[in-house]
Design a protein around this motif. Structure first.
Motif, PDB file in Angstrom:
ATOM      1  N   ARG A  96       0.868  -1.182   0.000  1.00 10.55           N
ATOM      2  CA  ARG A  96       0.000   0.000   0.000  1.00 10.55           C
ATOM      3  C   ARG A  96       0.902   1.229   0.000  1.00 10.55           C
ATOM      4  O   ARG A  96       1.997   1.204   0.547  1.00 10.55           O
ATOM      5  N   PRO A  97       0.413   2.337  -0.566  1.00  9.18           N
ATOM      6  CA  PRO A  97       1.243   3.540  -0.574  1.00  9.18           C
ATOM      7  C   PRO A  97       1.415   4.123   0.816  1.00  9.18           C
ATOM      8  O   PRO A  97       0.541   3.968   1.677  1.00  9.18           O
ATOM      9  N   SER A 109      -4.695   5.373   0.830  1.00 12.06           N
ATOM     10  CA  SER A 109      -5.293   4.685  -0.319  1.00 12.06           C
ATOM     11  C   SER A 109      -4.520   5.091  -1.579  1.00 12.06           C
ATOM     12  O   SER A 109      -3.821   6.115  -1.602  1.00 12.06           O
ATOM     13  N   TRP A 110      -4.663   4.304  -2.638  1.00 11.46           N
ATOM     14  CA  TRP A 110      -4.007   4.646  -3.903  1.00 11.46           C
ATOM     15  C   TRP A 110      -4.542   5.965  -4.440  1.00 11.46           C
ATOM     16  O   TRP A 110      -3.793   6.797  -4.931  1.00 11.46           O
ATOM     17  N   GLU A 112      -5.740   8.499  -2.764  1.00  7.82           N
ATOM     18  CA  GLU A 112      -5.188   9.614  -1.987  1.00  7.82           C
ATOM     19  C   GLU A 112      -3.740   9.886  -2.392  1.00  7.82           C
ATOM     20  O   GLU A 112      -3.358  11.033  -2.636  1.00  7.82           O
ATOM     21  N   ALA A 113      -2.946   8.824  -2.474  1.00  5.77           N
ATOM     22  CA  ALA A 113      -1.526   9.007  -2.802  1.00  5.77           C
ATOM     23  C   ALA A 113      -1.360   9.596  -4.204  1.00  5.77           C
ATOM     24  O   ALA A 113      -0.563  10.516  -4.404  1.00  5.77           O
ATOM     25  N   MET A 114      -2.118   9.087  -5.164  1.00 12.47           N
ATOM     26  CA  MET A 114      -1.999   9.587  -6.531  1.00 12.47           C
ATOM     27  C   MET A 114      -2.515  11.016  -6.651  1.00 12.47           C
ATOM     28  O   MET A 114      -2.066  11.785  -7.487  1.00 12.47           O
ATOM     29  N   GLY A 115      -3.447  11.392  -5.771  1.00  8.50           N
ATOM     30  CA  GLY A 115      -3.997  12.727  -5.807  1.00  8.50           C
ATOM     31  C   GLY A 115      -3.087  13.785  -5.216  1.00  8.50           C
ATOM     32  O   GLY A 115      -3.321  14.984  -5.379  1.00  8.50           O
ATOM     33  N   LEU A 116      -2.030  13.350  -4.541  1.00 10.52           N
ATOM     34  CA  LEU A 116      -1.135  14.319  -3.909  1.00 10.52           C
ATOM     35  C   LEU A 116      -0.230  15.011  -4.924  1.00 10.52           C
ATOM     36  O   LEU A 116       0.277  16.089  -4.659  1.00 10.52           O
TER      37      LEU A 116
END
Ligand code: SF4
Length: 119
Positions: A96-97, A109-110, A112-116
């Motif tokens: 998990r990220p 969550s993926w 959330e991480a990708m949205g950063l």
């Protein structure tokens, strides 16, 4: 078990190319258990793209074997191709990220991480 200890014997026995159709096959294999099935693929750890089959049991990678009918490697694999898959089953492998919050890495969550985005 691997067909050779590629840490001590990195490339294996020399089998030089001797002209069209005269490069000997050598099936390099490394499995931790007999696979239920083999899935055709290739090694992506460098730009050579050596052909291999991935051994699968219960949805997990349990090994690799070189594809002797492929003209790129004729079944051969170096240490990365033969051993890289072992990390997939490591118990401490990240699945998990992690994102940094307040100076600490915490699971996210993926989405959330990708949205950063980038920093
Ligand atoms: S087995 Fe080695 S040479 Fe072949 S693609 Fe993988 S890293 Fe590259």
């Amino acid at each position: 078990m691997p067909t050779r200890d590629s840490i001590r014997d990195i490339w294996g026995d020399r089998s030089p190319y001797a002209g069209p159709g005269r490069w000997p096959e050598r099936e390099d294999v490394h499995t931790s258990e007999p696979p239920e099935r083999w899935v055709q693929s290739c090694c992506v750890l460098c730009s050579n793209g050596c052909a291999l089959d991935i051994g699968v049991t219960g949805g997990r990678i349990v090994g690799v074997r070189g594809r002797v009918d492929d003209h790129v490697n004729r079944g051969r694999h170096g240490p990365k191709g033969l051993n890289g898959w072992v990390a997939n089953n490591a118990p401490d492998r990240l699945t998990r990220p992690l994102v940094r919050r307040g100076g600490r890495l915490v699971e996210a969550s993926w989405d959330e991480a990708m949205g950063l985005g980038s920093v």
